[in-house]
Design a protein around this motif. Sequence first.
Motif, PDB file in Angstrom:
ATOM      1  N   ASN A  84      13.286  -8.143   5.794  1.00  0.00           N
ATOM      2  CA  ASN A  84      12.999  -6.598   6.027  1.00  0.00           C
ATOM      3  C   ASN A  84      12.300  -6.181   4.887  1.00  0.00           C
ATOM      4  OD1 ASN A  84      14.582  -6.440   8.435  1.00  0.00           O
ATOM      5  ND2 ASN A  84      16.607  -6.505   7.087  1.00  0.00           N
ATOM      6  N   LEU A  85      11.361  -5.243   5.037  1.00  0.00           N
ATOM      7  CA  LEU A  85      10.457  -4.428   4.108  1.00  0.00           C
ATOM      8  C   LEU A  85      11.059  -3.140   3.903  1.00  0.00           C
ATOM      9  CD1 LEU A  85       6.739  -5.498   5.223  1.00  0.00           C
ATOM     10  CD2 LEU A  85       8.372  -6.711   3.377  1.00  0.00           C
ATOM     11  N   LEU A  86      11.540  -2.935   2.710  1.00  0.00           N
ATOM     12  CA  LEU A  86      12.335  -1.745   2.301  1.00  0.00           C
ATOM     13  C   LEU A  86      11.735  -1.017   1.469  1.00  0.00           C
ATOM     14  CD1 LEU A  86      15.965  -2.931   2.205  1.00  0.00           C
ATOM     15  CD2 LEU A  86      14.709  -2.136   4.265  1.00  0.00           C
ATOM     16  N   PRO A  87      11.552   0.328   1.211  1.00  0.00           N
ATOM     17  CA  PRO A  87      11.230   1.074  -0.087  1.00  0.00           C
ATOM     18  C   PRO A  87      11.435   0.270  -1.514  1.00  0.00           C
ATOM     19  CG  PRO A  87      11.928   2.610   1.414  1.00  0.00           C
ATOM     20  CD  PRO A  87      12.475   1.333   1.942  1.00  0.00           C
ATOM     21  N   ASP A  95       0.070   2.540 -11.011  1.00  0.00           N
ATOM     22  CA  ASP A  95       1.347   2.446 -10.071  1.00  0.00           C
ATOM     23  C   ASP A  95       0.695   2.064  -8.856  1.00  0.00           C
ATOM     24  OD1 ASP A  95       3.350   3.094 -11.878  1.00  0.00           O
ATOM     25  OD2 ASP A  95       2.490   5.026 -11.899  1.00  0.00           O
ATOM     26  N   VAL A  96       1.494   1.236  -8.100  1.00  0.00           N
ATOM     27  CA  VAL A  96       1.104   0.750  -6.604  1.00  0.00           C
ATOM     28  C   VAL A  96       1.821   1.625  -5.714  1.00  0.00           C
ATOM     29  CG1 VAL A  96       1.464  -1.116  -4.980  1.00  0.00           C
ATOM     30  CG2 VAL A  96       0.893  -1.567  -7.429  1.00  0.00           C
ATOM     31  N   PRO A  97       1.062   2.300  -4.824  1.00  0.00           N
ATOM     32  CA  PRO A  97       1.634   3.120  -3.787  1.00  0.00           C
ATOM     33  C   PRO A  97       2.840   2.713  -3.003  1.00  0.00           C
ATOM     34  CG  PRO A  97      -0.979   3.168  -3.675  1.00  0.00           C
ATOM     35  CD  PRO A  97      -0.220   2.314  -4.674  1.00  0.00           C
ATOM     36  N   GLU A  98       3.799   3.576  -2.748  1.00  0.00           N
ATOM     37  CA  GLU A  98       5.064   2.910  -1.725  1.00  0.00           C
ATOM     38  C   GLU A  98       4.926   3.331  -0.547  1.00  0.00           C
ATOM     39  OE1 GLU A  98       8.308   4.287  -4.567  1.00  0.00           O
ATOM     40  OE2 GLU A  98       7.651   2.928  -6.224  1.00  0.00           O
ATOM     41  N   ASP A  99       4.261   4.292  -0.007  1.00  0.00           N
ATOM     42  CA  ASP A  99       4.033   4.282   1.262  1.00  0.00           C
ATOM     43  C   ASP A  99       4.336   3.123   2.362  1.00  0.00           C
ATOM     44  OD1 ASP A  99       4.403   7.177   0.698  1.00  0.00           O
ATOM     45  OD2 ASP A  99       2.211   7.715   1.132  1.00  0.00           O
ATOM     46  N   GLU A 100       4.682   3.290   3.433  1.00  0.00           N
ATOM     47  CA  GLU A 100       4.531   2.284   4.394  1.00  0.00           C
ATOM     48  C   GLU A 100       3.371   1.864   4.815  1.00  0.00           C
ATOM     49  OE1 GLU A 100       6.557   1.387   9.020  1.00  0.00           O
ATOM     50  OE2 GLU A 100       7.505   2.910   7.822  1.00  0.00           O
ATOM     51  N   ASP A 101       2.463   2.607   4.789  1.00  0.00           N
ATOM     52  CA  ASP A 101       0.975   2.539   5.173  1.00  0.00           C
ATOM     53  C   ASP A 101       0.551   2.116   3.708  1.00  0.00           C
ATOM     54  OD1 ASP A 101       1.258   2.676   7.964  1.00  0.00           O
ATOM     55  OD2 ASP A 101       1.026   4.866   8.018  1.00  0.00           O
ATOM     56  N   GLY A 102       0.955   2.130   2.802  1.00  0.00           N
ATOM     57  CA  GLY A 102       0.194   2.080   1.550  1.00  0.00           C
ATOM     58  C   GLY A 102      -0.462   3.260   0.937  1.00  0.00           C
ATOM     59  N   GLY A 103      -1.254   3.154   0.031  1.00  0.00           N
ATOM     60  CA  GLY A 103      -2.452   4.086  -0.225  1.00  0.00           C
ATOM     61  C   GLY A 103      -3.687   3.668  -0.921  1.00  0.00           C
ATOM     62  N   ILE A 104      -4.347   4.482  -1.181  1.00  0.00           N
ATOM     63  CA  ILE A 104      -5.671   3.934  -1.941  1.00  0.00           C
ATOM     64  C   ILE A 104      -5.603   4.440  -3.297  1.00  0.00           C
ATOM     65  CG2 ILE A 104      -8.128   4.163  -1.972  1.00  0.00           C
ATOM     66  CD1 ILE A 104      -7.983   4.546   0.987  1.00  0.00           C
ATOM     67  N   VAL A 105      -5.681   3.507  -4.396  1.00  0.00           N
ATOM     68  CA  VAL A 105      -5.951   3.828  -5.824  1.00  0.00           C
ATOM     69  C   VAL A 105      -7.503   3.979  -6.164  1.00  0.00           C
ATOM     70  CG1 VAL A 105      -5.408   3.033  -8.173  1.00  0.00           C
ATOM     71  CG2 VAL A 105      -3.815   2.557  -6.220  1.00  0.00           C
ATOM     72  N   GLU A 106      -7.794   4.780  -6.718  1.00  0.00           N
ATOM     73  CA  GLU A 106      -9.394   4.835  -7.033  1.00  0.00           C
ATOM     74  C   GLU A 106      -9.576   5.104  -8.757  1.00  0.00           C
ATOM     75  OE1 GLU A 106     -12.682   8.304  -6.358  1.00  0.00           O
ATOM     76  OE2 GLU A 106     -11.662   7.422  -4.523  1.00  0.00           O
ATOM     77  N   PHE A 107     -10.569   4.377  -9.220  1.00  0.00           N
ATOM     78  CA  PHE A 107     -10.949   4.848 -10.593  1.00  0.00           C
ATOM     79  C   PHE A 107     -12.103   4.088 -11.034  1.00  0.00           C
ATOM     80  CE2 PHE A 107      -9.129   0.423  -9.958  1.00  0.00           C
ATOM     81  CZ  PHE A 107     -10.179  -0.590 -10.779  1.00  0.00           C
ATOM     82  N   THR A 108     -12.830   4.732 -11.938  1.00  0.00           N
ATOM     83  CA  THR A 108     -14.135   4.082 -12.480  1.00  0.00           C
ATOM     84  C   THR A 108     -14.135   3.534 -13.802  1.00  0.00           C
ATOM     85  OG1 THR A 108     -14.556   6.288 -13.848  1.00  0.00           O
ATOM     86  CG2 THR A 108     -15.110   6.250 -11.406  1.00  0.00           C
ATOM     87  N   ALA A 109     -14.823   2.604 -13.803  1.00  0.00           N
ATOM     88  CA  ALA A 109     -15.139   1.623 -15.033  1.00  0.00           C
ATOM     89  C   ALA A 109     -16.486   0.935 -15.260  1.00  0.00           C
ATOM     90  CB  ALA A 109     -14.230   0.474 -14.940  1.00  0.00           C
ATOM     91  N   TRP A 110     -16.820   0.623 -16.509  1.00  0.00           N
ATOM     92  CA  TRP A 110     -17.891  -0.028 -16.792  1.00  0.00           C
ATOM     93  C   TRP A 110     -17.898  -1.555 -16.411  1.00  0.00           C
ATOM     94  CZ3 TRP A 110     -22.816   1.469 -17.966  1.00  0.00           C
ATOM     95  CH2 TRP A 110     -23.690   0.682 -18.694  1.00  0.00           C
ATOM     96  N   GLN A 111     -18.914  -2.032 -15.783  1.00  0.00           N
ATOM     97  CA  GLN A 111     -18.792  -3.411 -15.248  1.00  0.00           C
ATOM     98  C   GLN A 111     -20.077  -4.064 -16.002  1.00  0.00           C
ATOM     99  OE1 GLN A 111     -18.123  -6.020 -11.177  1.00  0.00           O
ATOM    100  NE2 GLN A 111     -19.416  -4.348 -11.169  1.00  0.00           N
ATOM    101  N   TYR A 122      15.630 -14.438   0.816  1.00  0.00           N
ATOM    102  CA  TYR A 122      15.144 -14.175  -0.622  1.00  0.00           C
ATOM    103  C   TYR A 122      15.153 -12.537  -0.733  1.00  0.00           C
ATOM    104  CZ  TYR A 122      11.865 -12.805  -4.183  1.00  0.00           C
ATOM    105  OH  TYR A 122      11.249 -12.347  -5.346  1.00  0.00           O
ATOM    106  N   ARG A 123      15.368 -11.992  -1.620  1.00  0.00           N
ATOM    107  CA  ARG A 123      15.483 -10.452  -1.928  1.00  0.00           C
ATOM    108  C   ARG A 123      14.745 -10.270  -3.296  1.00  0.00           C
ATOM    109  NH1 ARG A 123      18.016  -5.933  -4.043  1.00  0.00           N
ATOM    110  NH2 ARG A 123      18.217  -4.399  -2.455  1.00  0.00           N
ATOM    111  N   GLY A 124      13.688  -9.491  -3.108  1.00  0.00           N
ATOM    112  CA  GLY A 124      12.850  -9.211  -4.434  1.00  0.00           C
ATOM    113  C   GLY A 124      11.756  -8.269  -4.186  1.00  0.00           C
ATOM    114  N   HIS A 125      11.240  -7.507  -5.349  1.00  0.00           N
ATOM    115  CA  HIS A 125      10.078  -6.755  -4.923  1.00  0.00           C
ATOM    116  C   HIS A 125       8.716  -7.659  -5.044  1.00  0.00           C
ATOM    117  CE1 HIS A 125      12.786  -3.768  -6.739  1.00  0.00           C
ATOM    118  NE2 HIS A 125      12.155  -3.050  -6.188  1.00  0.00           N
ATOM    119  N   GLY A 126       7.747  -6.740  -4.370  1.00  0.00           N
ATOM    120  CA  GLY A 126       6.532  -7.417  -4.088  1.00  0.00           C
ATOM    121  C   GLY A 126       5.650  -6.428  -3.922  1.00  0.00           C
TER     122      GLY A 126
END
Length: 866
Positions: free
Chosen positions: A271-274, A295-311, A353-357
């Motif tokens: 089962n996938l839990l919060p 921080d990784v978003p925790e919503d059931e549908d996930g979320g979008i993380v955005e940042f800028t950086a020099w490549q 198994y029980r653990g975060h991912g």
Amino acid sequence: MKRLSVRAVLPLSFGLFLPWAMTIASMAAESPVGHTFLQEHCIHCHDGGNPEGGLNLEALTLEPSDTVNLARWAKVFDRIAAGEMPPEDEARPETEAVAEFTRITSDALLTAWKDRYAKHGRVGGRRLNPVEYENTMRDLLAAPWLELKEMLPPDPESHGFDNIAAAQEISYVQLARYLEAAEVAIDGAMRLRPTPKPTKVRTWFSEEGRYLGKDWKDRYGNVDNRPEWNWFWQQPNNAQSPRRIRNSSQRVPGWYRFRIRCRATLWDHGNLLPPEKGQVAWVNTAANRILAKFDVPEDEDGGIVEFTAWQREGDLLEFHYATADDRMVSHRTKNKKDPEVARKAHEDFMKTYRGHGIAVDWFEIEGPFADESCSGKPANQPWPSESYRQLFGDLPMRPWTEATGFHPPQPLNLPDLTANKRGLRETFQLPPDMMMVVSEQPKEDAERLLRSFMKRAYRRVPEESEVQRCLAFAVEAIDDKACFQDAMRLAYKAVLCSPDFLYLQEQPGKLEGHALASRLSHMLWRSKPDSKLISSADSGELLTDAGLQKQFDRMLADPKSKRFISDFTGQWLDLRKVHDTSPDRYLFPEYFSDNLVVDSAVAETEATFATMLDENLPAKTIVDADFVMINERLAELYGIDGLKGNAIRRVKLPANSPYGGLLTQCSVMKVTANGLTTSPVLRGVWVMDRILGTPPSPPPPGAGSIEPDTRGATTVRELLAMHSQSETCATCHKSIDPPGFALESFDVMGKWRDHYRSLGKGKKLDLVVALRNVKYRQGLPVDSSGITEDGHEFDDIHEFRKILVAQDEQLARNLTERFLTFATGASVSFADRDVVESILEETSRDRYPIRTLLQRVILSKTFRSK
């Protein structure tokens, strides 16, 4: 040992002791043995035969030109003035005799140091160290992405810092490295390319076959049938299997916007839990340059993380699951070569198994953009870039062709951070439509641009001869039909390799405005002065107390002051060594490969010190504070509930907490470990040196080391008792061991413990870490009690902390001396002690506020003089 101030021992008038009115300097032609005090109380132990502590007073004369000699005499002064010498088992000298000798010694030392200051200044010629060089180049060229310090040889540490003028050298190899770094900086800042046209590309993690299993094609047919999420339950357990991100962007140097769709969850037997704890991820390059932490978003549908950086050119990107350990979630598939059997074994295991991912759907890269904001439409980028304009102003660029009549543009240099090892750097050619800077009046433009550049680089108006010397390189190349940018590269490199740029130019006596501006900016920003600071120097305002105070407040409030926080704490508290050792994997399996806790620990210390400055907290806060600056990972380590997320924030401590202040922080506990487990000797030495400013003498030859007994048969305290049986060792360990014992209740990362761990004797534990049964046992109980050298007993860290708080004047003295050393690039000499004591006297009523101590250092005559 408390260092006595010169003020406490100097006579009001030399005539008060005319019978003894002979200085050590006047005796130097013969020998100080002739002094009655030394003859009666010192020579019999410190003669030429077998002098105690290696100090031969028969051969010790005063040599004003030798700073090592002066420091040795200052040590003699300190030991005698503090009553430590002669030792207790020797005949005690009369108080008057001690006073007379210390007065004579202090007068001679002050005379020697002040003569030296008058002739040469207090600080020798000081070169920009690698950190200052990189920051200065970034600010000078408006190129915050430049990475140069690793290209330069490190400077030696002296008196706790690597910016001490007396320890610096310059050699052919160093000069060659500075030249190479200048080439890389100039070439990177030019950004000699056509206007960037950003593109947006999206890749799906599930397109990477190795993340779906060896038989993914048989199961899914093609990537269009792939699952929505690609799940990660563990961290790769070796360097050969990083989670690479398919980088299908343009991969040319520039600013990019990154977007990631991801989610965090708790897997509970299918089962996938919060999630019960926050999950953190990093994006970094294959060269371990971190682009973002989030921080990784925790919503059931996930979320979008955005940042800028020099490549950089051709960067390889990796995804790091920072809160995961290396547990072998798929260990049941090991050695199962049949893909279907391996997958079935994994699915069966996951049912139990029980653990975060965390899961990742897609990774998007858009760019390159012209500036860090990554804004603007693709067809409307602000070009040329700001870094280009720092070099070429408003001159345009256009593609080079043979019809221009100029030689083809020279290839540009790539930054190669392994240059120190290989001595080689690669170059890359310009794009097919090779660009060139266009000037209708190249010689006039060259002189105009060069004058402006030199004023910013030299931190003053350059002399005419200096301008003409550097301009000659450009003029010769222009006459030879070189492209304008190649001609200017030669002139700019000449500027950046000049002593006027590499060294802080100061003359003996009071600093003039621009020299003072440079000293202030290199202290608080680790870089060159900005235009406001230069204007203050030009007007003379900076030379006034009010003007200097105004700039101090402004610059400390600027984000660039974080450079000072990081560099100062990194050296003062040894944070630079935080990755030098790792805890024993079997004794402390919970810390194996935990880069997040180490990264968080350094952030905690820097944030704590920044808070001490911002709020002007008293010096005792160094060892005793009612708050910590932590995130969720550190809260877990310290046993504090209710915190979520990776952001560092302030948390008020309960009254009985063993934490608070810098002393017991995770970062400090790690840098004072010995690579396997804890070491009260290392911790004791660290406290005496870094916190109290009273470092013990180095161990005598043949003293040996104390190896920890990981079998659990003996405690470190017992080993130290055996080690200290000799009188030579016992003398030092009387002062070293008590602070180390007080910190024994903290493990290698600062977690509270009541028992040691052993790999031999002890109670067997039924514990599992990362799906493995622990190999360690519960060892002997921790004893954190002790008696300080001056007889104060303590039972634990709480009582020892009270002992340190009572020494807040010494805490402040040590910090003030370190501020003064770091700020000026010279150690605190005998003649500087009055400045330090004056600052302490001025701030004692308010219990030595830390920001005020720094402010008084900068307002002092010592800081404002060479």
